[in-house]
Design an enzyme around this catalytic site. Structure first.
Site, PDB file in Angstrom:
ATOM      1  N   PHE A 130       0.852  -1.188   0.000  1.00 24.76           N
ATOM      2  CA  PHE A 130       0.000   0.000   0.000  1.00 24.76           C
ATOM      3  C   PHE A 130       0.896   1.249   0.000  1.00 24.76           C
ATOM      4  O   PHE A 130       1.838   1.341   0.789  1.00 24.76           O
ATOM      5  CB  PHE A 130      -0.927  -0.008   1.221  1.00 24.76           C
ATOM      6  N   ASP A 201       1.768  -4.804   8.396  1.00 19.11           N
ATOM      7  CA  ASP A 201       0.562  -3.989   8.294  1.00 19.11           C
ATOM      8  C   ASP A 201      -0.619  -4.955   8.174  1.00 19.11           C
ATOM      9  O   ASP A 201      -0.709  -5.728   7.210  1.00 19.11           O
ATOM     10  CB  ASP A 201       0.672  -3.079   7.056  1.00 19.11           C
ATOM     11  N   TYR A 226     -11.102   0.930  10.567  1.00 21.75           N
ATOM     12  CA  TYR A 226     -12.351   1.209   9.843  1.00 21.75           C
ATOM     13  C   TYR A 226     -12.711   0.184   8.776  1.00 21.75           C
ATOM     14  O   TYR A 226     -13.715   0.343   8.093  1.00 21.75           O
ATOM     15  CB  TYR A 226     -12.327   2.618   9.223  1.00 21.75           C
ATOM     16  N   LYS A 227     -11.877  -0.844   8.628  1.00 22.38           N
ATOM     17  CA  LYS A 227     -12.198  -1.851   7.612  1.00 22.38           C
ATOM     18  C   LYS A 227     -12.977  -2.990   8.283  1.00 22.38           C
ATOM     19  O   LYS A 227     -14.131  -2.820   8.635  1.00 22.38           O
ATOM     20  CB  LYS A 227     -10.906  -2.333   6.950  1.00 22.38           C
ATOM     21  N   ARG A 377     -12.566  -4.591  -6.996  1.00 21.76           N
ATOM     22  CA  ARG A 377     -12.266  -5.223  -5.704  1.00 21.76           C
ATOM     23  C   ARG A 377     -13.569  -5.516  -4.960  1.00 21.76           C
ATOM     24  O   ARG A 377     -14.429  -4.642  -4.819  1.00 21.76           O
ATOM     25  CB  ARG A 377     -11.412  -4.234  -4.905  1.00 21.76           C
TER      26      ARG A 377
HETATM   27  C1  LIG Z   1      -2.686  -1.789   3.742  1.00 18.08           C
HETATM   28  C2  LIG Z   1      -3.064  -0.407   4.142  1.00 18.08           C
HETATM   29  N1  LIG Z   1      -2.247   0.282   4.949  1.00 18.08           N
HETATM   30  C3  LIG Z   1      -2.536   1.554   5.308  1.00 18.08           C
HETATM   31  C4  LIG Z   1      -3.678   2.176   4.861  1.00 18.08           C
HETATM   32  C5  LIG Z   1      -3.913   3.627   5.162  1.00 18.08           C
HETATM   33  O1  LIG Z   1      -4.390   3.834   6.390  1.00 18.08           O
HETATM   34  P1  LIG Z   1      -4.737   5.290   6.941  1.00 18.08           P
HETATM   35  O2  LIG Z   1      -5.234   6.112   5.791  1.00 18.08           O
HETATM   36  O3  LIG Z   1      -5.838   5.042   7.894  1.00 18.08           O
HETATM   37  O4  LIG Z   1      -3.532   5.847   7.546  1.00 18.08           O
HETATM   38  C6  LIG Z   1      -4.574   1.474   4.051  1.00 18.08           C
HETATM   39  C7  LIG Z   1      -5.812   2.123   3.591  1.00 18.08           C
HETATM   40  O5  LIG Z   1      -6.628   1.586   2.890  1.00 18.08           O
HETATM   41  C8  LIG Z   1      -4.242   0.157   3.660  1.00 18.08           C
HETATM   42  O6  LIG Z   1      -5.042  -0.531   2.843  1.00 18.08           O
END
Ligand SMILES: Cc1ncc(COP(=O)(O)O)c(C=O)c1O
Length: 418
Positions: A130, A201, A226-227, A377
């Site tokens: 990500f 992560d 939030y997921k 997705r």
């Molecule tokens: C794998 C992963 N890491 C980090 C994040 C970003 O998180 P945040 O925007 O809450 O910092 C996301 C967001 O979708 C994600 O999918």
């Protein structure tokens, strides 16, 4: 494989988790397959927030920091999440966003690694990780005069570990664009053997797939609220450090809530013991209260094993139905067929139509999302996704493709969030 909607409904009738859907407020007529991006709203959230706002804040005022236990929310909600990811009580705290926690945890891991083995100056990750993780790793690499090394494919990771020079390996357990899941235990073992610290992560793992941070011998982890944890838009995230590191690592955002004694107001920083040192500023009480309701919906399932069983049944069915009903079209399954490497989402690539196809689906009540450049997705949340949703989603996908509906100009219009 099933061949009719009635058979899907029969699977729902036999589903041991079916009753949990009633814990969510889901709009009628919508097939929601985006809980991997924003979990659905638990029914308990609004009334709990009302109580926190009206009683605890409105009547209790500042006293609620103690009386209502606001001050302990990061640890209290953290302990609940800990049970979902194989962490012990007191090891995991809720704080900030995932991005900020990546910064704190990667910095902590890097500082430890560079102190013990200063010659190793590589952070190992994946090009398809990500982006926020990569942006933060880039920034930390610059600050520490290190190099960010990116594996092009997952099978390169062991080779890059064996090449040497790696201080920290930072990976996302389930990839956001492919739904591919790493073998955390195997990669941790390889990293350990190479003297490399690991940071995971868990944004697409916590509440979605079984995770055993201690059992699999990870070093650091972060994750998202939030997921699959259903904490609400922008919910606070979490951070974990293995107990062998928690009391000796340092993180750069040394704010007063991570101090050993915040209310002594001493000018010098003294880190709290354990993972509490990853806290920085005042906890976002309302957001944490909402997150606690979301986490409780996952805990109500009675363990990740039962959720995983249904998650795999849902993704397996979706893949089989797409294979059968959409085979005339140029859809490519990106998510592994091998269930050991599958998270709780299924991603399909379409060369030139992924965005408008998803918009056409959404217009007809099937909500997934698009990830550039070519990914459709679909997230499966066993707490509320039904087998009949899977059936209906694939029928609608086949209809949108067969009819060419998605080619309408209106489906090309892009919003800021895709
Ligand atoms: C794998 C992963 N890491 C980090 C994040 C970003 O998180 P945040 O925007 O809450 O910092 C996301 C967001 O979708 C994600 O999918």
């Amino acid at each position: 494989m099933i061949t009719s909607r009635e058979q899907a409904l029969a699977l729902d009738r036999d589903d041991e988790l079916a009753h949990l859907r009633d814990r969510f407020e889901l709009p009628e007529g919508v097939v929601y397959l985006d809980g991997n991006s924003l979990g659905a709203l638990p029914k308990s959230t609004a009334s709990h927030l009302e109580q926190v706002v009206r009683r605890e804040w409105g009547q209790g005022l500042i006293g609620s920091w103690n009386e209502a236990g606001w001050v302990h929310l990061p640890e209290r909600v953290g302990d609940k999440i800990a049970t979902l990811v194989g962490a012990n009580p007191g090891e995991l705290v809720v704080a900030d966003s995932t991005s900020v926690n990546v910064y704190k945890a990667l910095s902590a891991a890097l500082t430890l690694a560079l102190t013990e083995r200063p010659a190793r100056r590589r952070i190992l990750s994946e090009r398809h990780n990500f982006p926020t993780d990569l942006y933060i790793a880039e920034s930390l690499a610059r600050q520490h005069s290190c190099e960010l090394v990116l594996a092009e494919t997952p099978d390169q990771i062991p080779h890059l570990l064996a090449q040497g020079g790696v201080a920290v390996m930072m990976l996302t357990h389930v990839n956001y664009r492919t739904g591919r899941m790493h073998d955390m235990a195997a990669l941790n073992a390889q990293a350990r053997q190479a003297g490399v610290l690991t940071l995971w992560d868990l944004a697409h793992s916590a509440g979605a797939v079984p995770v055993d941070l201690n059992g699999d011998d990870a070093d650091f982890a972060v994750g998202c609220g939030y997921k699959y944890l259903n904490g609400g838009p922008g919910a606070p995230a979490f951070v974990w450090a293995h107990r062998r590191h928690a009391d000796r690592c340092t993180q750069p955002l040394s704010g007063w809530f991570g101090h050993a004694h915040p209310f002594t107001f001493t000018p010098a920083y003294e880190p709290a013991s354990g993972s509490a040192r990853f806290l920085c500023g005042t906890p976002a009480v309302l957001a944490m209260a909402a997150l606690e309701c979301g986490v409780d919906t996952v805990l109500a399932a009675g363990g990740m094993a039962v959720l995983r069983r249904k998650s795999l049944a849902l993704t397996r069915l979706f893949i089989e139905l797409v294979d059968t009903h959409c085979k005339e079209h140029r859809l490519k399954l990106v998510t592994p067929r091998d269930e050991a490497h599958r998270g709780s989402q299924v991603c399909l690539a379409h060369e030139d139509g992924a965005y408008p196809i998803m918009q056409a689906l959404i217009a007809h009540g099937v909500v997934g999302d698009f990830r550039a450049p070519d990914i459709l997705r679909f997230g499966f949340t066993p707490l509320y996704t039904r087998y009949v949703d899977v059936w209906d989603a694939v029928q609608e996908l086949a209809r949108v493709l067969d009819s060419g509906d998605w080619r309408q100009a209106r489906f090309e219009r892009k919003g800021a969030v895709t």
